[in-house]
Design a protein around this motif. Structure first.
Motif, PDB file in Angstrom:
ATOM      1  N   ALA A   2       0.782   8.470  -5.071  1.00  0.00           N
ATOM      2  CA  ALA A   2       1.904   8.497  -4.123  1.00  0.00           C
ATOM      3  C   ALA A   2       3.222   8.125  -4.810  1.00  0.00           C
ATOM      4  O   ALA A   2       4.287   8.598  -4.415  1.00  0.00           O
ATOM      5  N   LEU A   3       3.155   7.286  -5.841  1.00  0.00           N
ATOM      6  CA  LEU A   3       4.373   6.868  -6.548  1.00  0.00           C
ATOM      7  C   LEU A   3       4.741   7.829  -7.677  1.00  0.00           C
ATOM      8  O   LEU A   3       5.906   7.962  -8.012  1.00  0.00           O
ATOM      9  N   ASN A   4       3.736   8.453  -8.298  1.00  0.00           N
ATOM     10  CA  ASN A   4       3.953   9.454  -9.336  1.00  0.00           C
ATOM     11  C   ASN A   4       4.909   8.973 -10.438  1.00  0.00           C
ATOM     12  O   ASN A   4       5.884   9.636 -10.777  1.00  0.00           O
ATOM     13  N   GLU A  59       0.221 -13.638  -5.242  1.00  0.00           N
ATOM     14  CA  GLU A  59       0.495 -12.485  -6.107  1.00  0.00           C
ATOM     15  C   GLU A  59      -0.314 -11.279  -5.659  1.00  0.00           C
ATOM     16  O   GLU A  59      -1.490 -11.377  -5.342  1.00  0.00           O
ATOM     17  N   LYS A  60       0.346 -10.138  -5.655  1.00  0.00           N
ATOM     18  CA  LYS A  60      -0.279  -8.854  -5.324  1.00  0.00           C
ATOM     19  C   LYS A  60       0.204  -7.822  -6.329  1.00  0.00           C
ATOM     20  O   LYS A  60       1.061  -8.097  -7.165  1.00  0.00           O
ATOM     21  N   GLY A 100      -3.772   0.530  -4.068  1.00  0.00           N
ATOM     22  CA  GLY A 100      -2.833   1.647  -4.022  1.00  0.00           C
ATOM     23  C   GLY A 100      -1.636   1.321  -3.139  1.00  0.00           C
ATOM     24  O   GLY A 100      -1.652   0.390  -2.327  1.00  0.00           O
ATOM     25  N   PHE A 101      -0.588   2.121  -3.276  1.00  0.00           N
ATOM     26  CA  PHE A 101       0.644   1.914  -2.518  1.00  0.00           C
ATOM     27  C   PHE A 101       0.414   1.989  -1.018  1.00  0.00           C
ATOM     28  O   PHE A 101       0.959   1.205  -0.259  1.00  0.00           O
ATOM     29  N   LYS A 102      -0.405   2.926  -0.581  1.00  0.00           N
ATOM     30  CA  LYS A 102      -0.643   3.110   0.862  1.00  0.00           C
ATOM     31  C   LYS A 102      -1.391   1.946   1.491  1.00  0.00           C
ATOM     32  O   LYS A 102      -1.435   1.809   2.695  1.00  0.00           O
ATOM     33  N   GLY A 135       1.821  -4.798 -14.750  1.00  0.00           N
ATOM     34  CA  GLY A 135       2.348  -4.496 -13.425  1.00  0.00           C
ATOM     35  C   GLY A 135       1.497  -3.464 -12.715  1.00  0.00           C
ATOM     36  O   GLY A 135       0.477  -3.032 -13.222  1.00  0.00           O
ATOM     37  N   LEU A 136       1.951  -3.127 -11.611  1.00  0.00           N
ATOM     38  CA  LEU A 136       3.170  -3.401 -10.857  1.00  0.00           C
ATOM     39  C   LEU A 136       2.939  -4.627  -9.967  1.00  0.00           C
ATOM     40  O   LEU A 136       2.146  -4.561  -9.029  1.00  0.00           O
ATOM     41  N   HIS A 137       3.626  -5.717 -10.240  1.00  0.00           N
ATOM     42  CA  HIS A 137       3.372  -6.992  -9.567  1.00  0.00           C
ATOM     43  C   HIS A 137       4.469  -7.350  -8.570  1.00  0.00           C
ATOM     44  O   HIS A 137       5.622  -6.985  -8.740  1.00  0.00           O
TER      45      HIS A 137
END
Length: 179
Positions: free
Chosen positions: A152-154, A143-144, A175-177, A60-62
């Protein structure tokens, strides 16, 4: 069955009723009527999946993009994992928040993950057999993923970074951003 809404309210922890004696145990792993009554909508699971992973494997994180987003109902048949869900629904009040839950063959808990969330897990035991139901088909081109160690997610994955084992694909996620 007990149902509990977690910090991200659409994520549901399910604790089955276990009937056991000296011979062993019995439990219902899924009851569509009780499940749908609790969440207040229909969910049509169309496929069951299973994976086996060794200690330290992080998957993950999928997530999948529309129209192939997937809701999942996940559980551990053997071993234990730290299961992680990140809310990536931009209109959600919990956008960017995460939930972590230990799922194991001992606690027999399950986790319902709604569409619009990224999902991953790391194996804490020697090995783990992980099972999940999904409500949509897998389409690799949709899929991403989000890199597991995004600052940012920590997310605390519990195991030291040098013990984590990721696929090449999972090591190169964005990354999340960048969502």
């Amino acid at each position: 069955m007990l149902f509990e809404r977690l910090e991200i309210s659409d994520i549901i922890l399910i604790e089955p009723t276990i009937h056991g004696d000296e011979r062993g145990y019995f439990l219902e792993t899924f009851r569509q009527d009780l499940f749908e009554d609790f969440i207040g909508k229909k969910v049509n699971f169309i496929q069951d999946n299973e994976s086996k992973s060794n200690k330290g494997v992080l998957r993950g994180l999928h997530y999948q993009l529309p129209p192939y987003e997937q809701a999942k109902l996940v559980r551990v048949i053997k071993g234990s994992v730290l299961d992680v869900v990140v809310d990536i629904r931009k209109s959600s009040p919990t956008f960017g928040n995460s939930v972590t839950v230990e799922l194991s063959d001992k606690n027999k808990h399950q986790l319902f993950i709604p569409r619009g969330c990224a999902h991953g897990f790391v194996v804490l035991s020697h090995e783990a057999i992980f099972a999940y139901k999904v409500d949509n088909i897998y389409k690799p081109e949709f899929e991403k993923g989000i890199i597991f160690n995004d600052k940012a997610l920590n997310i605390n994955w519990i195991l030291p970074k040098n013990e984590l084992r990721l696929s090449d694909k999972d090591q190169e996620l964005c990354g999340f951003k960048e969502l």
